[in-house]
Design a protein around this motif. Sequence first.
Motif, PDB file in Angstrom:
ATOM      1  N   ALA A  26       0.248  27.501  24.057  1.00 22.35           N
ATOM      2  CA  ALA A  26       0.748  27.110  25.230  1.00 22.35           C
ATOM      3  C   ALA A  26       0.120  27.917  26.614  1.00 22.35           C
ATOM      4  CB  ALA A  26       2.268  27.109  25.070  1.00 22.35           C
ATOM      5  N   ARG A  27       0.199  29.222  26.200  1.00 19.81           N
ATOM      6  CA  ARG A  27      -0.271  30.148  27.216  1.00 19.81           C
ATOM      7  C   ARG A  27      -1.623  29.841  27.811  1.00 19.81           C
ATOM      8  NH1 ARG A  27       0.379  35.453  29.037  1.00 19.81           N
ATOM      9  NH2 ARG A  27       2.065  35.822  27.485  1.00 19.81           N
ATOM     10  N   HIS A  28      -2.277  29.483  27.020  1.00 26.83           N
ATOM     11  CA  HIS A  28      -3.851  28.949  27.399  1.00 26.83           C
ATOM     12  C   HIS A  28      -4.013  27.584  28.061  1.00 26.83           C
ATOM     13  CE1 HIS A  28      -8.404  28.673  27.129  1.00 26.83           C
ATOM     14  NE2 HIS A  28      -8.112  27.506  26.960  1.00 26.83           N
ATOM     15  N   ALA A  29      -3.119  26.802  28.113  1.00 27.56           N
ATOM     16  CA  ALA A  29      -2.829  25.552  28.680  1.00 27.56           C
ATOM     17  C   ALA A  29      -2.144  25.814  29.960  1.00 27.56           C
ATOM     18  CB  ALA A  29      -1.989  24.489  27.793  1.00 27.56           C
ATOM     19  N   TRP A  30      -1.194  26.818  30.031  1.00 27.89           N
ATOM     20  CA  TRP A  30      -0.637  26.830  31.235  1.00 27.89           C
ATOM     21  C   TRP A  30      -1.667  27.664  32.242  1.00 27.89           C
ATOM     22  CZ3 TRP A  30       0.291  31.108  34.290  1.00 27.89           C
ATOM     23  CH2 TRP A  30       1.118  30.882  35.509  1.00 27.89           C
ATOM     24  N   GLU A  31      -2.453  28.580  31.633  1.00 23.33           N
ATOM     25  CA  GLU A  31      -3.298  29.457  32.468  1.00 23.33           C
ATOM     26  C   GLU A  31      -4.582  28.637  32.862  1.00 23.33           C
ATOM     27  OE1 GLU A  31      -4.367  32.726  29.726  1.00 23.33           O
ATOM     28  OE2 GLU A  31      -2.706  33.853  30.259  1.00 23.33           O
ATOM     29  N   SER A  32      -4.803  27.481  32.218  1.00 24.98           N
ATOM     30  CA  SER A  32      -5.922  26.755  32.591  1.00 24.98           C
ATOM     31  C   SER A  32      -5.681  25.619  33.767  1.00 24.98           C
ATOM     32  CB  SER A  32      -6.538  25.922  31.343  1.00 24.98           C
ATOM     33  OG  SER A  32      -5.720  24.865  30.938  1.00 24.98           O
TER      34      SER A  32
ATOM     35  N   GLN B 199      -6.211  20.413  23.550  1.00 26.29           N
ATOM     36  CA  GLN B 199      -7.615  21.027  24.034  1.00 26.29           C
ATOM     37  C   GLN B 199      -7.701  22.397  23.865  1.00 26.29           C
ATOM     38  OE1 GLN B 199      -9.744  18.595  24.746  1.00 26.29           O
ATOM     39  NE2 GLN B 199     -11.332  19.820  24.722  1.00 26.29           N
ATOM     40  N   ALA B 200      -6.736  23.121  24.362  1.00 29.45           N
ATOM     41  CA  ALA B 200      -6.760  24.661  24.049  1.00 29.45           C
ATOM     42  C   ALA B 200      -7.199  24.929  22.763  1.00 29.45           C
ATOM     43  CB  ALA B 200      -5.525  25.363  24.455  1.00 29.45           C
ATOM     44  N   LEU B 201      -6.600  24.414  21.783  1.00 33.57           N
ATOM     45  CA  LEU B 201      -6.658  24.421  20.358  1.00 33.57           C
ATOM     46  C   LEU B 201      -7.889  24.090  19.905  1.00 33.57           C
ATOM     47  CD1 LEU B 201      -5.591  25.300  17.386  1.00 33.57           C
ATOM     48  CD2 LEU B 201      -4.777  23.297  17.249  1.00 33.57           C
ATOM     49  N   ARG B 202      -8.559  23.023  20.374  1.00 31.49           N
ATOM     50  CA  ARG B 202      -9.973  22.478  20.071  1.00 31.49           C
ATOM     51  C   ARG B 202     -10.960  23.506  20.583  1.00 31.49           C
ATOM     52  NH1 ARG B 202      -7.533  17.872  22.305  1.00 31.49           N
ATOM     53  NH2 ARG B 202      -6.687  16.566  20.600  1.00 31.49           N
ATOM     54  N   GLU B 203     -10.787  24.067  21.536  1.00 33.95           N
ATOM     55  CA  GLU B 203     -11.730  24.991  22.195  1.00 33.95           C
ATOM     56  C   GLU B 203     -11.587  26.387  21.730  1.00 33.95           C
ATOM     57  OE1 GLU B 203     -10.863  24.340  26.562  1.00 33.95           O
ATOM     58  OE2 GLU B 203     -12.025  22.461  26.545  1.00 33.95           O
ATOM     59  N   ALA B 204     -10.582  26.632  21.066  1.00 34.30           N
ATOM     60  CA  ALA B 204     -10.193  28.039  20.410  1.00 34.30           C
ATOM     61  C   ALA B 204     -11.281  28.407  19.610  1.00 34.30           C
ATOM     62  CB  ALA B 204      -8.816  28.055  19.476  1.00 34.30           C
ATOM     63  N   THR B 205     -11.534  29.878  19.056  1.00 32.06           N
ATOM     64  CA  THR B 205     -12.453  30.281  18.145  1.00 32.06           C
ATOM     65  C   THR B 205     -11.934  29.875  16.736  1.00 32.06           C
ATOM     66  OG1 THR B 205     -11.205  32.035  17.613  1.00 32.06           O
ATOM     67  CG2 THR B 205     -12.620  32.353  19.521  1.00 32.06           C
ATOM     68  N   PRO B 206     -12.908  29.610  15.957  1.00 32.14           N
ATOM     69  CA  PRO B 206     -12.732  29.169  14.546  1.00 32.14           C
ATOM     70  C   PRO B 206     -11.607  29.947  13.799  1.00 32.14           C
ATOM     71  CG  PRO B 206     -15.117  29.039  14.927  1.00 32.14           C
ATOM     72  CD  PRO B 206     -14.435  29.698  16.132  1.00 32.14           C
ATOM     73  N   GLU B 207     -11.420  31.488  14.095  1.00 27.52           N
ATOM     74  CA  GLU B 207     -10.463  32.066  13.546  1.00 27.52           C
ATOM     75  C   GLU B 207      -8.960  31.760  14.229  1.00 27.52           C
ATOM     76  OE1 GLU B 207     -13.257  33.358  15.044  1.00 27.52           O
ATOM     77  OE2 GLU B 207     -14.483  33.771  13.121  1.00 27.52           O
ATOM     78  N   GLU B 208      -8.981  31.469  15.512  1.00 33.85           N
ATOM     79  CA  GLU B 208      -7.655  31.054  16.167  1.00 33.85           C
ATOM     80  C   GLU B 208      -7.320  29.758  15.885  1.00 33.85           C
ATOM     81  OE1 GLU B 208      -8.115  33.243  20.618  1.00 33.85           O
ATOM     82  OE2 GLU B 208      -9.173  31.455  20.159  1.00 33.85           O
ATOM     83  N   GLN B 209      -8.241  28.809  15.446  1.00 38.62           N
ATOM     84  CA  GLN B 209      -7.700  27.623  14.947  1.00 38.62           C
ATOM     85  C   GLN B 209      -7.260  27.683  13.547  1.00 38.62           C
ATOM     86  OE1 GLN B 209     -11.505  25.186  15.052  1.00 38.62           O
ATOM     87  NE2 GLN B 209     -11.274  24.594  17.178  1.00 38.62           N
ATOM     88  N   LEU B 210      -8.004  28.366  12.652  1.00 45.10           N
ATOM     89  CA  LEU B 210      -7.474  28.719  11.213  1.00 45.10           C
ATOM     90  C   LEU B 210      -6.029  29.504  11.254  1.00 45.10           C
ATOM     91  CD1 LEU B 210     -10.564  29.944   9.165  1.00 45.10           C
ATOM     92  CD2 LEU B 210      -9.115  27.848   8.833  1.00 45.10           C
ATOM     93  N   ALA B 211      -5.904  30.235  12.282  1.00 48.04           N
ATOM     94  CA  ALA B 211      -4.640  30.847  12.383  1.00 48.04           C
ATOM     95  C   ALA B 211      -3.480  29.917  12.660  1.00 48.04           C
ATOM     96  CB  ALA B 211      -4.743  31.929  13.338  1.00 48.04           C
ATOM     97  N   VAL B 212      -3.744  28.961  13.439  1.00 47.87           N
ATOM     98  CA  VAL B 212      -2.792  28.095  13.735  1.00 47.87           C
ATOM     99  C   VAL B 212      -2.561  26.851  12.655  1.00 47.87           C
ATOM    100  CG1 VAL B 212      -2.320  25.971  15.367  1.00 47.87           C
ATOM    101  CG2 VAL B 212      -3.181  27.948  16.287  1.00 47.87           C
ATOM    102  N   ILE B 213      -3.544  26.438  11.959  1.00 40.83           N
ATOM    103  CA  ILE B 213      -3.279  25.755  10.717  1.00 40.83           C
ATOM    104  C   ILE B 213      -2.600  26.633   9.659  1.00 40.83           C
ATOM    105  CG2 ILE B 213      -4.750  24.574   8.992  1.00 40.83           C
ATOM    106  CD1 ILE B 213      -7.077  24.195  10.794  1.00 40.83           C
TER     107      ILE B 213
ATOM    108  N   ILE C 259      -6.414  19.911  12.528  1.00 37.62           N
ATOM    109  CA  ILE C 259      -6.174  20.014  14.173  1.00 37.62           C
ATOM    110  C   ILE C 259      -5.899  18.972  14.764  1.00 37.62           C
ATOM    111  CG2 ILE C 259      -7.570  20.790  16.431  1.00 37.62           C
ATOM    112  CD1 ILE C 259      -9.217  22.607  14.500  1.00 37.62           C
ATOM    113  N   GLU C 260      -6.337  17.820  14.423  1.00 33.04           N
ATOM    114  CA  GLU C 260      -6.024  16.483  15.064  1.00 33.04           C
ATOM    115  C   GLU C 260      -4.563  16.155  14.766  1.00 33.04           C
ATOM    116  OE1 GLU C 260      -7.128  15.387  17.884  1.00 33.04           O
ATOM    117  OE2 GLU C 260      -8.674  17.040  17.480  1.00 33.04           O
TER     118      GLU C 260
END
Length: 182
Positions: A39-45, A63-77, A164-165
């Motif tokens: 949410a922070r990334h979306a707001w900041e963009s 889109q913020a999640l899709r553009e995140a690093t692989p490590e950040e994506q894995l943390a969300v999953i 992710i989707e």
Amino acid sequence: MPLSSSNAPHRLSPRPSQCGLEAFLDHYGDVFEHSPWVARHAWESGLDATHDDPSVLAEKMGQALREATPEEQLAVIRAHPDLAGKAALAGDLTASSKSEQAGAGLDQCTPEEYTRFEALNDAYRETFGFPFVIAVKGLDRHAILDAFAARLDNAPAVERATAIEQIVCIARFRLIAMSERD
């Protein structure tokens, strides 16, 4: 045009486009399971009036999640609980996850179904290194079990993209539900 659960336009309240960062995070920071940074990334963009629509905001956050690093994506999953798993049985789910799983009837599984969910959860985690994620709204436990078994055959990269989707879809459902409560 963004998809929603009815023909009437949905608007979030408070309107994301009019929120400061703190207010935005207070209202929308939990949409992605234990991951307010999305949410922070979306707001900041940058948000505009189109992001007051829950589907448009979900896509922006996705889109913020899709553009995140692989490590950040894995943390969300990995922040997502197993379906009908130990956390559900122990009552340790977030309110959103508990409601979503109950809506799909996962709180009404037979002992045999719980055993099947547990075996599939274990096999899936062993295969992919993260929990099986699916937007359960509109599905019943039988359809979820079928999808679970079918997705075990996916290649790791395909399954990660699918997870992710599915997370973005869950966010869309959560934001639409929020707009309908307002």
